[in-house]
Motif scaffolding. Structure first.
Motif, short mmCIF file in Angstrom:
data_model
loop_
_atom_site.label_atom_id
_atom_site.label_comp_id
_atom_site.label_asym_id
_atom_site.label_seq_id
_atom_site.Cartn_x
_atom_site.Cartn_y
_atom_site.Cartn_z
N PRO A 195 0.81 -1.23 0.00
CA PRO A 195 0.00 0.00 0.00
C PRO A 195 0.84 1.27 0.00
O PRO A 195 1.78 1.41 0.78
N THR A 196 0.50 2.17 -0.92
CA THR A 196 1.11 3.50 -1.14
C THR A 196 2.50 3.43 -1.77
O THR A 196 3.14 4.47 -1.92
N GLU A 197 3.00 2.24 -2.17
CA GLU A 197 4.30 2.18 -2.83
C GLU A 197 4.26 2.97 -4.15
O GLU A 197 3.47 2.67 -5.04
N LYS A 214 3.38 -10.40 -5.18
CA LYS A 214 2.49 -9.27 -5.41
C LYS A 214 1.63 -9.09 -4.16
O LYS A 214 0.97 -10.03 -3.72
N TYR A 215 1.66 -7.91 -3.58
CA TYR A 215 0.96 -7.68 -2.32
C TYR A 215 -0.54 -7.95 -2.45
O TYR A 215 -1.18 -7.57 -3.43
N ASP A 231 -3.98 0.34 -2.74
CA ASP A 231 -4.16 1.36 -3.78
C ASP A 231 -3.23 1.22 -4.98
O ASP A 231 -3.26 2.07 -5.87
N VAL A 232 -2.42 0.18 -5.02
CA VAL A 232 -1.58 -0.04 -6.21
C VAL A 232 -2.35 -0.96 -7.14
O VAL A 232 -2.66 -2.10 -6.77
N ALA A 250 -2.55 -4.36 -12.26
CA ALA A 250 -1.70 -4.35 -13.46
C ALA A 250 -0.32 -3.79 -13.15
O ALA A 250 0.69 -4.25 -13.70
N VAL A 251 -0.26 -2.81 -12.26
CA VAL A 251 1.03 -2.24 -11.86
C VAL A 251 1.82 -3.26 -11.04
O VAL A 251 3.04 -3.42 -11.22
N LYS A 252 1.13 -3.96 -10.15
CA LYS A 252 1.80 -5.02 -9.38
C LYS A 252 2.39 -6.08 -10.32
O LYS A 252 3.52 -6.53 -10.13
N GLU A 253 1.61 -6.46 -11.33
CA GLU A 253 2.09 -7.47 -12.28
C GLU A 253 3.34 -6.98 -13.01
O GLU A 253 4.31 -7.72 -13.18
#
Length: 452
Positions: free
Chosen positions: A316-318, A342-343, A357-358, A361-364
């Motif tokens: 979160p918030t990264e 992936k968180y 909030d990330v 698709a960004v985590k991937e």
């Protein structure tokens, strides 16, 4: 005497669970029961579960739900859940899975034989969820057949309370065994043919530091004292351990690791993030600079050391800039292996209260970026080994290609080599590395065989 039972154990999750399942199997076999490979053959089905990720719980619940049909066909069948999910969800599992017969938490696993015996007399559901330290010693019973490499649990529980982690809530606070107790178990394993032991704990380097939240001073390390005692066991070739918290690598521990020839020069050093702000939000009590200092001290004492790690992307918030800090630190260390996650929020943890909030698709994308960096660093590290002589602990024929044999170096790298009449499983065998990939080393005496 009651009839011996056919028992099936399915294990989910970490190496601690694998060790607990093996110890349970040994304990039950010593009472005359037998282990079976197929659920349909069993009188008792035991599911040793994990709660670190929600997906692990869903997978176990889905599997057990599917067994309703089998239970209807075999109403005498006993089905139980043990381990972290049992501790985390407790008697609520009976409501979700009414065909369950028992739910046994992490502190009561040693009572499982008596629970099974009780259920054979009275089919009322049983839940045992209290914490207890007995499991560490009473579960120190292994299966009769020798294993080349085996686990010894030396601590249980964790005092760190990282924001994303459920472990302290399901395994409790840190407790440790006595050094003499661990050494006695190691001697028994070695007498039965084990040549390598893996010491296990949620924070294995905190061994013997019970009740202390902060790491010990530089000249104190009960874990180092244990390593020195294990070093003296004749017939034991290698000592590994996982997973340590970075802050516990003080001067004494690093010096003992370098001095003890049986302690492998491979360390799993969880990072989680390269951003100081994100680490603080995770309640990881070190900075990126301190992490790099620990890496540097270990490398100075053991220049051939190999590092693996854990990293979470999308906490979160990264921010994008903070993720880049993780990438930069990954490149500076040059890891040989990593577990990149992936968180995802875990109910009951502090981070579950934060906004997730990330975007997925960004985590991937971040996950793939770190995997690429890892592959490149692992290949660079392995390439430097071409032409060097490496000692491997021989594991025997490769599962994928029996014409090749396989073994591992002291730095946990897999090596493929040609079998030789004089070399047997469990030997220490020296080979020269001719070629490499990012995952595997190949010896120069290997014939031209199809690629695996």
């Amino acid at each position: 005497m009651t009839r011996p039972l056919q028992i099936y154990i399915k294990t989910y999750g970490c190496q601690m669970n694998e060790r607990d399942s093996a110890a349970l199997a040994g304990k039950l076999m010593r009472l005359g029961h037998a282990m079976v490979e197929r659920e349909e053959e069993a009188d008792v089905l035991i599911f040793n579960t994990c709660s670190v990720r929600d997906q692990a719980e869903r997978k176990a619940v889905g599997k057990i739900s599917y067994l309703k049909k089998l239970k209807r066909r075999k109403p005498e069948l006993l089905i139980g859940v043990i381990g972290c999910m049992a501790q985390n969800r407790g008697e609520s599992l009976f409501r979700e899975l009414p065909h369950l017969d028992f739910v046994v938490g992490t502190g009561q696993l040693h009572q499982l034989p008596e629970i099974i015996a009780s259920l054979r007399e009275d089919r009322r559901q049983i839940a045992r969820l209290a914490t207890g330290s007995e499991v560490l010693t009473e579960m120190g019973v292994h299966q009769p057949e020798a294993k080349l490499s085996d686990f010894i649990a030396i601590t249980r529980g964790c005092n760190r309370f990282c924001a994303y982690c459920i472990v302290p809530y399901v395994r409790g606070r840190e407790i440790s065994r006595e050094i003499g107790d661990v050494v006695a178990e190691a001697r028994e394993l070695v007498a039965n043919g084990t040549r390598e032991i893996m010491l296990l704990g949620q924070n294995v380097a905190a061994f013997g530091w019970n009740g202390n939240v902060n790491p010990p001073p530089d000249d104190v390390s009960p874990f180092a004292d244990l390593l020195k005692e294990l070093q003296q066991i004749e017939g034991l070739y290698r000592i590994r351990f996982t997973s340590p918290y970075p802050s516990y690598f003080n001067a004494k521990l690093i010096a003992v690791m370098a001095e003890c020839s049986k302690v492998c020069h491979s360390v799993h050093l969880p990072l989680q993030s390269g951003s100081a702000r994100v680490l603080k939000a995770m309640n990881r009590q070190y900075t990126p600079e301190q992490y790099l200092q620990i890496v540097g001290a270990l490398r100075q004492a053991m220049p051939d050391i190999a590092f693996s790690t854990d990293v979470i992307v999308g906490f979160p918030t990264e921010s994008a800039a903070e993720f880049e800090e993780t990438c930069q630190l990954m490149e500076r260390v040059g890891f040989d292996n990593a577990f990149i996650f992936k968180y995802s929020p875990r109910a009951g943890t502090r981070s579950a209260e934060m906004p997730d909030d990330v975007p997925q698709a960004v985590k991937e994308a971040r996950n793939q970026r770190l995997l690429q960096l890892l592959s490149a660093s692992a290949w660079r590290n392995n390439r430097q080994l071409v032409g060097t002589c490496q000692e491997v602990l021989v594991e025997g024929p490769s599962h994928r290609n029996p014409a090749r044999w396989t073994g591992k170096t002291a730095t946990a790298k897999s090596v493929m080599f040609a079998p030789q009449p004089s070399v047997r499983r469990g030997d220490l065998h020296r080979v020269t590395i001719a070629r490499v990939t990012d995952m595997t080393l190949f010896a120069d005496d290997i014939p031209d065989l199809p690629s695996e």
